[in-house]
Design a protein around this motif. Structure first.
Motif, PDB file in Angstrom:
ATOM      1  N   THR A 164      33.399  10.884  30.120  1.00 22.69           N
ATOM      2  CA  THR A 164      34.063  10.287  31.109  1.00 22.69           C
ATOM      3  C   THR A 164      34.302  11.695  32.132  1.00 22.69           C
ATOM      4  O   THR A 164      34.525  12.922  31.508  1.00 22.69           O
ATOM      5  CB  THR A 164      35.712   9.919  30.640  1.00 22.69           C
ATOM      6  OG1 THR A 164      35.222   8.907  29.855  1.00 22.69           O
ATOM      7  CG2 THR A 164      36.478   9.434  31.887  1.00 22.69           C
ATOM      8  N   PRO A 177      43.525  -0.214  33.891  1.00 22.26           N
ATOM      9  CA  PRO A 177      42.595   0.235  32.916  1.00 22.26           C
ATOM     10  C   PRO A 177      41.050  -0.126  32.832  1.00 22.26           C
ATOM     11  O   PRO A 177      40.613  -1.132  33.206  1.00 22.26           O
ATOM     12  CB  PRO A 177      43.452  -0.260  31.417  1.00 22.26           C
ATOM     13  CG  PRO A 177      44.610  -1.068  32.013  1.00 22.26           C
ATOM     14  CD  PRO A 177      44.489  -1.340  33.602  1.00 22.26           C
ATOM     15  N   PRO A 178      40.381   0.709  32.406  1.00 24.48           N
ATOM     16  CA  PRO A 178      40.560   2.432  32.122  1.00 24.48           C
ATOM     17  C   PRO A 178      40.147   3.268  33.018  1.00 24.48           C
ATOM     18  O   PRO A 178      39.681   4.300  32.865  1.00 24.48           O
ATOM     19  CB  PRO A 178      39.584   2.453  30.960  1.00 24.48           C
ATOM     20  CG  PRO A 178      38.242   1.430  31.357  1.00 24.48           C
ATOM     21  CD  PRO A 178      38.938   0.456  32.071  1.00 24.48           C
ATOM     22  N   GLU A 233      37.473   4.276  27.962  1.00 24.77           N
ATOM     23  CA  GLU A 233      38.519   3.424  27.417  1.00 24.77           C
ATOM     24  C   GLU A 233      39.451   4.284  26.280  1.00 24.77           C
ATOM     25  O   GLU A 233      40.590   4.134  26.203  1.00 24.77           O
ATOM     26  CB  GLU A 233      37.932   2.358  26.614  1.00 24.77           C
ATOM     27  CG  GLU A 233      37.437   1.289  27.300  1.00 24.77           C
ATOM     28  CD  GLU A 233      35.904   1.495  27.975  1.00 24.77           C
ATOM     29  OE1 GLU A 233      35.426   0.915  29.027  1.00 24.77           O
ATOM     30  OE2 GLU A 233      35.174   2.498  27.611  1.00 24.77           O
ATOM     31  N   LYS A 234      38.630   5.271  25.715  1.00 27.85           N
ATOM     32  CA  LYS A 234      39.509   6.124  24.691  1.00 27.85           C
ATOM     33  C   LYS A 234      40.236   7.142  25.522  1.00 27.85           C
ATOM     34  O   LYS A 234      41.271   7.470  25.115  1.00 27.85           O
ATOM     35  CB  LYS A 234      38.560   6.722  23.790  1.00 27.85           C
ATOM     36  CG  LYS A 234      37.945   5.769  22.821  1.00 27.85           C
ATOM     37  CD  LYS A 234      37.152   6.293  22.026  1.00 27.85           C
ATOM     38  CE  LYS A 234      36.654   5.213  20.756  1.00 27.85           C
ATOM     39  NZ  LYS A 234      35.665   5.673  19.908  1.00 27.85           N
ATOM     40  N   ARG A 282      43.535   5.642  26.900  1.00 30.88           N
ATOM     41  CA  ARG A 282      44.401   5.571  25.885  1.00 30.88           C
ATOM     42  C   ARG A 282      45.090   6.800  25.405  1.00 30.88           C
ATOM     43  O   ARG A 282      46.306   7.005  25.413  1.00 30.88           O
ATOM     44  CB  ARG A 282      43.848   4.994  24.623  1.00 30.88           C
ATOM     45  CG  ARG A 282      43.568   3.422  24.518  1.00 30.88           C
ATOM     46  CD  ARG A 282      43.481   2.951  22.901  1.00 30.88           C
ATOM     47  NE  ARG A 282      42.363   3.505  22.364  1.00 30.88           N
ATOM     48  CZ  ARG A 282      41.276   3.203  22.413  1.00 30.88           C
ATOM     49  NH1 ARG A 282      40.696   2.223  23.240  1.00 30.88           N
ATOM     50  NH2 ARG A 282      40.189   3.790  21.658  1.00 30.88           N
TER      51      ARG A 282
END
Length: 151
Positions: A113, A80-81, A21-22, A25
């Protein structure tokens, strides 16, 4: 076997110390892109994004020496993501430039990730090498930004 012009595809992977998720972004928000986009020494003075399928983006990149230049494209897939696909066009192209497609796949990997990039096809090996160098240096900057984002 002879290689066909324009059959050159770049494939790179990197592991980032932040959850998907980060990382997503960092890949899709203008303020986050400004922290890492571009090879070493390059900055991203402006980034405009309309993050919807069919939406456009435009980046103004500034090299350490020389005049800023632009790249733009269209978002083709957004999930996403996990997945991001977009076209990639230099607005001030050289004769060997043409539109390519960047395909980014994110996968959870422990607490981090795994990011896989595929981009192409490129017209020449030289253009592929230029992008390989640019993405490799950008991914180093992205690793730093991901660590900072996860703190």
């Amino acid at each position: 076997m002879n290689e066909q012009p324009g059959s050159h595809v770049l494939n790179l992977e990197c592991r980032l110390e932040a959850p998907p998720e980060k990382v997503f972004r960092l890949l899709t928000e203008a303020a986050e892109l400004a922290k890492w986009w571009g090879p070493a020494g390059f900055t991203l003075p402006s980034a405009e994004l309309n993050l919807v399928p069919g939406g456009r983006y435009r980046f103004r990149m500034a090299p350490p020496d020389g005049e800023p230049f632009h790249l733009s494209g269209e978002f083709l897939e957004i999930d996403p993501p996990w997945h991001l696909v977009y076209t990639f066009n230099w607005e001030e192209p050289t004769p060997d430039d043409r539109e390519t497609v960047a395909d980014l796949v994110l996968a959870a990997d422990g607490g981090g990730t795994r990011l896989a990039l595929s981009q192409g096809p490129f017209l020449t090996k030289e253009r592929l090498a230029l992008h390989r160098d640019g993405w490799t240096e950008s991914f180093e900057k992205l690793r730093t930004a991901a660590v900072a984002a996860d703190q």
